[in-house]
Design an enzyme around this catalytic site. Structure first.
Site, mmCIF file in Angstrom:
data_model
loop_
_atom_site.group_PDB
_atom_site.id
_atom_site.type_symbol
_atom_site.label_atom_id
_atom_site.label_comp_id
_atom_site.label_asym_id
_atom_site.label_seq_id
_atom_site.Cartn_x
_atom_site.Cartn_y
_atom_site.Cartn_z
ATOM 1 N N LYS A 109 25.031 -2.695 9.017
ATOM 2 C CA LYS A 109 24.739 -1.449 8.297
ATOM 3 C C LYS A 109 25.187 -1.481 6.829
ATOM 4 O O LYS A 109 24.585 -0.815 5.993
ATOM 5 C CB LYS A 109 25.374 -0.249 9.006
ATOM 6 C CG LYS A 109 24.644 0.135 10.273
ATOM 7 C CD LYS A 109 25.229 1.394 10.894
ATOM 8 C CE LYS A 109 24.502 1.739 12.181
ATOM 9 N NZ LYS A 109 25.016 2.926 12.840
ATOM 10 N N ASN A 136 21.166 2.758 8.067
ATOM 11 C CA ASN A 136 20.727 2.464 9.443
ATOM 12 C C ASN A 136 19.209 2.405 9.541
ATOM 13 O O ASN A 136 18.671 2.050 10.587
ATOM 14 C CB ASN A 136 21.302 3.490 10.432
ATOM 15 C CG ASN A 136 20.519 4.780 10.442
ATOM 16 O OD1 ASN A 136 19.984 5.193 9.420
ATOM 17 N ND2 ASN A 136 20.450 5.424 11.590
ATOM 18 N N ASP A 192 21.822 8.558 10.664
ATOM 19 C CA ASP A 192 22.815 8.816 11.734
ATOM 20 C C ASP A 192 23.414 10.211 11.616
ATOM 21 O O ASP A 192 23.491 10.962 12.598
ATOM 22 C CB ASP A 192 23.970 7.806 11.654
ATOM 23 C CG ASP A 192 23.636 6.478 12.310
ATOM 24 O OD1 ASP A 192 22.758 6.441 13.190
ATOM 25 O OD2 ASP A 192 24.277 5.468 11.940
ATOM 26 N N GLY A 194 37.636 9.266 13.885
ATOM 27 C CA GLY A 194 36.936 8.054 13.453
ATOM 28 C C GLY A 194 36.699 8.050 11.959
ATOM 29 O O GLY A 194 36.692 9.109 11.307
ATOM 30 N N ALA A 195 36.534 6.850 11.407
ATOM 31 C CA ALA A 195 36.256 6.714 9.969
ATOM 32 C C ALA A 195 35.423 5.457 9.721
ATOM 33 O O ALA A 195 35.408 4.922 8.619
ATOM 34 C CB ALA A 195 37.558 6.662 9.182
ATOM 35 N N GLY A 196 34.717 4.997 10.759
ATOM 36 C CA GLY A 196 33.843 3.825 10.614
ATOM 37 C C GLY A 196 32.490 4.255 10.050
ATOM 38 O O GLY A 196 32.340 5.372 9.530
ATOM 39 N N GLY A 197 31.485 3.373 10.163
ATOM 40 C CA GLY A 197 30.170 3.637 9.577
ATOM 41 C C GLY A 197 29.541 4.936 10.075
ATOM 42 O O GLY A 197 29.074 5.757 9.273
ATOM 43 N N ALA A 198 29.555 5.157 11.384
ATOM 44 C CA ALA A 198 28.908 6.367 11.927
ATOM 45 C C ALA A 198 29.700 7.609 11.538
ATOM 46 O O ALA A 198 29.121 8.647 11.215
ATOM 47 C CB ALA A 198 28.783 6.255 13.446
ATOM 48 N N GLY A 253 26.045 12.063 23.068
ATOM 49 C CA GLY A 253 25.492 11.231 22.005
ATOM 50 C C GLY A 253 24.006 10.932 22.116
ATOM 51 O O GLY A 253 23.409 10.383 21.186
HETATM 52 P P1 NDP Z 1 32.768 1.148 13.566
HETATM 53 O O1 NDP Z 1 33.176 -0.146 14.175
HETATM 54 O O2 NDP Z 1 32.309 1.193 12.143
HETATM 55 O O3 NDP Z 1 34.001 2.197 13.686
HETATM 56 C C1 NDP Z 1 34.750 2.296 14.866
HETATM 57 C C2 NDP Z 1 35.702 3.491 14.794
HETATM 58 O O4 NDP Z 1 36.367 3.600 16.058
HETATM 59 C C3 NDP Z 1 36.804 3.358 13.748
HETATM 60 O O5 NDP Z 1 37.145 4.633 13.240
HETATM 61 C C4 NDP Z 1 37.964 2.773 14.570
HETATM 62 O O6 NDP Z 1 39.239 3.077 14.044
HETATM 63 C C5 NDP Z 1 37.792 3.537 15.862
HETATM 64 N N1 NDP Z 1 38.404 2.871 16.998
HETATM 65 C C6 NDP Z 1 37.886 1.835 17.734
HETATM 66 N N2 NDP Z 1 38.732 1.506 18.728
HETATM 67 C C7 NDP Z 1 39.817 2.335 18.611
HETATM 68 C C8 NDP Z 1 41.032 2.486 19.352
HETATM 69 N N3 NDP Z 1 41.307 1.708 20.416
HETATM 70 N N4 NDP Z 1 41.906 3.451 18.969
HETATM 71 C C9 NDP Z 1 41.641 4.260 17.912
HETATM 72 N N5 NDP Z 1 40.505 4.154 17.168
HETATM 73 C C10 NDP Z 1 39.601 3.206 17.514
HETATM 74 O O7 NDP Z 1 31.644 1.724 14.544
HETATM 75 P P2 NDP Z 1 30.509 2.822 14.240
HETATM 76 O O8 NDP Z 1 31.084 3.815 13.298
HETATM 77 O O9 NDP Z 1 29.230 2.166 13.881
HETATM 78 O O10 NDP Z 1 30.299 3.477 15.687
HETATM 79 C C11 NDP Z 1 31.261 4.370 16.234
HETATM 80 C C12 NDP Z 1 30.716 5.000 17.507
HETATM 81 O O11 NDP Z 1 29.592 5.822 17.193
HETATM 82 C C13 NDP Z 1 30.255 3.975 18.536
HETATM 83 O O12 NDP Z 1 30.739 4.385 19.779
HETATM 84 C C14 NDP Z 1 28.745 4.073 18.507
HETATM 85 O O13 NDP Z 1 28.192 3.821 19.778
HETATM 86 C C15 NDP Z 1 28.533 5.533 18.114
HETATM 87 N N6 NDP Z 1 27.233 5.730 17.444
HETATM 88 C C16 NDP Z 1 26.314 6.557 18.049
HETATM 89 C C17 NDP Z 1 25.071 6.754 17.483
HETATM 90 C C18 NDP Z 1 24.105 7.647 18.187
HETATM 91 O O14 NDP Z 1 22.939 7.688 17.765
HETATM 92 N N7 NDP Z 1 24.500 8.377 19.193
HETATM 93 C C19 NDP Z 1 24.690 6.137 16.207
HETATM 94 C C20 NDP Z 1 25.732 5.289 15.638
HETATM 95 C C21 NDP Z 1 26.943 5.104 16.265
HETATM 96 P P3 NDP Z 1 39.971 2.128 12.929
HETATM 97 O O15 NDP Z 1 39.350 2.527 11.610
HETATM 98 O O16 NDP Z 1 41.387 2.519 13.062
HETATM 99 O O17 NDP Z 1 39.665 0.711 13.332
#
Ligand code: NDP
Length: 286
Positions: free
Chosen positions: A71, A92, A107, A130-134, A248
């Site tokens: 992404k 995306n 997204d 959360g603070a990842g891509g989504a 979701g």
């Molecule tokens: P990323 O890998 O970019 O981000 C993952 C996030 O999850 C980060 O904030 C990470 O925290 C956190 N995380 C993972 N494991 C743990 C843990 N054990 N404890 C605490 N925090 C954790 O992924 P995406 O942002 O791309 O995706 C995130 C979710 O969103 C996924 O489950 C995906 O399936 C879902 N999604 C759903 C969509 C839909 O259409 N329904 C579309 C896109 C995504 P840290 O920063 O601390 O590592």
């Protein structure tokens, strides 16, 4: 009558790709509108992304989705970015506009669409895990949709602080980061709670967010970005507390519908997309 045998091509670049059901709902929506379009699900390794994008361009694909882990890295191979993709810093959906590849992000708008029927978002207070891509996409679009305040709760402090700054600097919503060092207490005045981490995602379906479940109140709408499984532990707990819940799958359908409109210029049937997805995933609560 002349016949045509050249379908318009779209698809997805991601790895893993095996369990991505997007093609099923997209092709159902193409058929429903009588469009001779295809959606090809491709497993693309990071080192092959550049060639995949060049290949799609050479074959005049109308567009493609990008998912994990492409992404952000796909941006290097595109000609332009749409506004929300630029703010979010991730793409995306890529759209072929007159030979130029333009990166968009659907997204966050998909999430906003999926939650709208359960909650009017204006001036609401949000807790977002959360603070990842989504999470970036969801936070930015919630802020653009008019929520008053977003508390970002994330394990990695740097990413969490960066996201709260991104929201505060680019939108009129307030935003703050909250460290996730111990069991999180959801403030009582919260209207919307969203999990956009991957905690609870298949196959780790028993994993749970570290939240004090006593702080989940029935007045809160509780949403999960995870669609596999649709009923995560968080959604199950929220249901037992009497909350309205949003899984979701709605986000998955809505973000796909927006991509569909970008590519074809036509509005797909959400009902057709949901029906195709529930058939493919054998679920009923879409
Ligand atoms: P990323 O890998 O970019 O981000 C993952 C996030 O999850 C980060 O904030 C990470 O925290 C956190 N995380 C993972 N494991 C743990 C843990 N054990 N404890 C605490 N925090 C954790 O992924 P995406 O942002 O791309 O995706 C995130 C979710 O969103 C996924 O489950 C995906 O399936 C879902 N999604 C759903 C969509 C839909 O259409 N329904 C579309 C896109 C995504 P840290 O920063 O601390 O590592």
């Amino acid at each position: 009558m002349s016949k045509h045998f050249l379908s318009k091509l779209t698809g997805s670049f991601a790895t893993p790709a095996l369990e991505n059901p997007t093609g099923v709902m997209m092709e159902a929506a193409y058929r429903d509108l009588g469009l001779d379009w295809r959606y090809i699900n491709c497993d693309i390794q990071p080192e092959d992304l550049k060639n995949a994008v060049l290949g799609a361009k050479a074959m005049n694909w109308r567009g493609f989705n990008c998912s994990i882990p492409h992404k952000v890295s796909v941006i290097d191979h595109l000609d332009e970015l749409g506004e929300s993709a630029r703010i979010i810093g991730a793409v995306n959906t890529v759209v072929n506009r007159d030979g130029k590849l333009v990166g968009e992000n659907t997204d966050g708008r998909g999430f906003v669409e999926s939650v709208k029927s359960s909650l009017e978002l204006t001036n609401k207070r949000v807790v977002l895990f959360g603070a990842g891509g989504a999470a970036r996409a969801v936070a930015v679009e919630l802020a653009l949709a008019g929520v008053a305040h977003i508390t970002i709760v994330n394990r990695n402090q740097e990413r969490g602080e960066e996201l709260s700054k991104l929201v505060a600097d680019n939108t009129s919503a307030g935003a703050e980061y909250h460290a996730w060092t111990k069991q999180y207490q959801i403030p009582a005045e919260t209207d919307l709670v969203i999990n956009v981490t991957s905690i609870g995602l298949f196959p780790n379906v028993d994993a749970e967010l570290d939240i004090d479940t006593e702080s989940i109140k029935s007045s809160m709408v509780v949403a999960d970005g995870i669609f596999n499984p649709p009923e995560t532990r968080l959604i199950q707990t929220a249901k037992t507390k009497g909350c309205t819940t949003v899984n979701g799958l709605g986000m998955l359908v809505q973000q796909g519908a927006i991509a569909f409109e970008y590519w074809t210029g036509k509005t797909p049937s959400i009902e057709v997309m949901k029906a195709a997805l529930s058939d493919a995933l054998c679920v009923t609560d879409l």
